[in-house]
Write a protein that holds these residues in place. Structure first.
Motif, PDB file in Angstrom:
ATOM      1  N   HIS A  49       0.846  -1.179   0.000  1.00 48.32           N
ATOM      2  CA  HIS A  49       0.000   0.000   0.000  1.00 48.32           C
ATOM      3  C   HIS A  49       0.888   1.237   0.000  1.00 48.32           C
ATOM      4  N   SER A  88      -8.172   3.965  -4.357  1.00 50.98           N
ATOM      5  CA  SER A  88      -7.659   2.691  -4.848  1.00 50.98           C
ATOM      6  C   SER A  88      -7.244   2.868  -6.297  1.00 50.98           C
ATOM      7  N   THR A 148       2.323  -3.109  -8.565  1.00 48.48           N
ATOM      8  CA  THR A 148       0.965  -2.806  -8.100  1.00 48.48           C
ATOM      9  C   THR A 148      -0.087  -3.606  -8.853  1.00 48.48           C
ATOM     10  N   ARG A 150      -4.664  -3.496  -9.614  1.00 45.76           N
ATOM     11  CA  ARG A 150      -5.916  -2.759  -9.460  1.00 45.76           C
ATOM     12  C   ARG A 150      -6.531  -3.064  -8.097  1.00 45.76           C
ATOM     13  N   GLY A 151      -7.083  -2.022  -7.475  1.00 44.48           N
ATOM     14  CA  GLY A 151      -7.709  -2.187  -6.169  1.00 44.48           C
ATOM     15  C   GLY A 151      -6.786  -1.900  -5.007  1.00 44.48           C
ATOM     16  N   MET A 152      -5.490  -1.696  -5.272  1.00 45.99           N
ATOM     17  CA  MET A 152      -4.549  -1.433  -4.187  1.00 45.99           C
ATOM     18  C   MET A 152      -4.784  -0.050  -3.595  1.00 45.99           C
ATOM     19  N   HIS A 153      -4.677   0.057  -2.272  1.00 50.58           N
ATOM     20  CA  HIS A 153      -4.959   1.317  -1.585  1.00 50.58           C
ATOM     21  C   HIS A 153      -3.849   2.347  -1.785  1.00 50.58           C
ATOM     22  N   ARG A 223     -13.220  -4.672   0.264  1.00 50.24           N
ATOM     23  CA  ARG A 223     -13.139  -3.281   0.697  1.00 50.24           C
ATOM     24  C   ARG A 223     -14.395  -3.005   1.521  1.00 50.24           C
ATOM     25  N   THR A 330      -6.114  -2.676   7.550  1.00 55.62           N
ATOM     26  CA  THR A 330      -5.853  -3.646   6.487  1.00 55.62           C
ATOM     27  C   THR A 330      -5.393  -4.974   7.072  1.00 55.62           C
ATOM     28  N   SER A 382      -9.587  -4.616   3.580  1.00 47.88           N
ATOM     29  CA  SER A 382      -9.461  -3.375   4.354  1.00 47.88           C
ATOM     30  C   SER A 382     -10.815  -2.948   4.905  1.00 47.88           C
ATOM     31  N   ASP A 399     -13.608   1.431  -5.765  1.00 49.71           N
ATOM     32  CA  ASP A 399     -13.798   1.004  -4.389  1.00 49.71           C
ATOM     33  C   ASP A 399     -14.456   2.165  -3.649  1.00 49.71           C
TER      34      ASP A 399
END
Length: 405
Positions: A49, A88, A148, A150-153, A223, A330, A382, A399
């Motif tokens: 993250h 995200s 990284t 997709r969807g990572m904070h 999420r 998380t 998370s 998200d």
């Protein structure tokens, strides 16, 4: 999940390898570069993250609580300031051109909002200079892009924020069915001559392991968000309950008029309470109990998977008149069958609302809801707790996006 260590090693190696990748190799894959990147890699040991500090003009990349990379940035200049909040990665493209600013090149673009905020390669003059995006140096942007998904904070703050390890009963833990134990009682043994001869003092016990239900979405982080909801009109609720119980409180209009006060007085007389005709906490609690209802919760938990709503439930936040702030919790890596998972916390608004543990202490989650969450829990999941609105920037293909400024 059995290959978590190998994937982590490959990810760390990929960071160095991506930094040495030649420009010719990137430019030679034009068709691939122009295509959106929709890949979703499995959850890794200690989720990745990013924390961006606008005040320090810096981005920090963490795995769990371990800082692994730091880089300078250039954020939005005056009049085009970069919003702070919880985001995200919505989209990734190796080669992208701005739809707003004369097709300006945005290499290694990682989109944070559909309204135009993204991470990408750009000039870093040493101060905020962009139109709202977060500019990165090319070697760092290229290396980061390879790590990284997709969807990572990405949490953007004014001051520097740091993740801290937390443990709390409100944070979901992996679901493990109770183990059933089959045993032969002393009465059963005494009634069977054959058993009496074979087993004299110690009952025979055989543990039967409960079957762990398979989670087909185990590699897809959830999420979750908890936000306060508008409190229902207390008078309207009580009018409705009084009418349901046979007390004529008049129309359900939220006005404590003559008929409503008379109905309350009549109820108080039958319940052997002081007859005042006024709404009190005791009257409210008694009415809810007699009508068979629990007192309504004042907050809502929502859950998304792959940018789509999958679950919601009412919860309670104590002392709702106090600030909450915005806090992101998380879950770390775990395997199916593990008994516990560690969590980390990041406060996105500094000290506003108090420390993460203080905010968790104010959350009350029904037992049924906690059980449902434990069954759905996946690595990298998370939970955001905030008193900010998420609705304006949250929709299909996102998200829960929380803007704190």
């Amino acid at each position: 999940m059995n290959n978590g260590r190998n994937r982590r090693a490959r990810a760390v190696t990929g960071l160095a390898a991506a930094a040495m990748l030649s420009v010719s190799m990137v430019s030679g894959a034009t068709a691939r570069d122009n295509a959106p990147d929709t890949s979703e890699s499995p959850a890794q040991e200690a989720p990745l993250h990013m924390l961006v500090s606008l005040g320090e003009q810096q981005i920090q990349v963490y795995r769990g609580t371990e800082l692994i990379e730091t880089s300078p940035i250039s954020s939005g200049k005056r009049g085009h300031s970069t919003p702070t909040g919880v985001f995200s990665i919505l989209e990734k493209k190796r080669k992208h051109f701005s739809n707003l600013y004369d097709d300006a090149p945005m290499p290694f673009m990682q989109r944070l909002t559909w309204s135009g905020v993204a991470l990408h390669v750009g000039k870093l003059p040493g101060y905020p200079a962009s139109h709202g995006c977060i500019r990165l140096p090319r070697p760092f942007a290229k290396s980061l892009y390879s790590m990284t998904e997709r969807g990572m904070h990405v949490v953007v703050t004014n001051d520097v924020a740091k993740p801290v390890a937390v443990r709390h009963t409100v944070l979901p833990q992996p679901y493990l069915p109770e183990t059933t134990v089959a045993s032969l009682s002393s009465e059963t043994i005494a009634a069977d001559p054959a058993l009496r001869g074979a087993i004299q003092e110690t009952p025979l016990q055989a543990s039967v392991s409960a079957v762990l239900p398979e989670n087909p979405h185990f590699d897809r982080p959830l999420r979750m968000i908890i936000t306060p909801q508008a409190a229902p009109n207390k008078i309207m609720v009580l009018q409705r309950l009084l009418n349901q119980l046979g007390y004529d409180a008049g129309p359900v209009d939220g006005v404590a008029g003559r008929k409503t006060r008379a109905a309350i007085s009549l109820y108080q007389e039958g319940a052997e309470l002081p007859i005042t005709g006024m709404i009190t906490n005791t009257v409210e609690a008694r009415l809810y109990a007699e009508a068979g209802y629990e007192k309504p919760q004042n907050a809502t938990l929502r859950v998304r998977r792959k940018f789509r709503d999958i679950y919601s439930a009412p919860v309670t936040i104590k002392d709702l008149d106090r600030e909450i702030g915005t806090h992101v919790f998380t879950a770390q890596d775990f395997k199916q069958g593990d008994k516990a998972v560690d969590w980390i916390a990041v406060s996105a608004e500094g000290e506003r609302g108090g420390a993460p543990m203080d905010v968790l202490d104010r959350v009350e989650m029904p037992e049924k809801v906690a059980l449902e969450l434990s069954k759905m829990l996946t690595p990298g999941t998370s939970l955001t707790i905030t008193d900010r609105s998420f609705k304006r920037n949250t929709g299909l293909g996102t998200d829960f996006v929380v803007i704190t400024r």
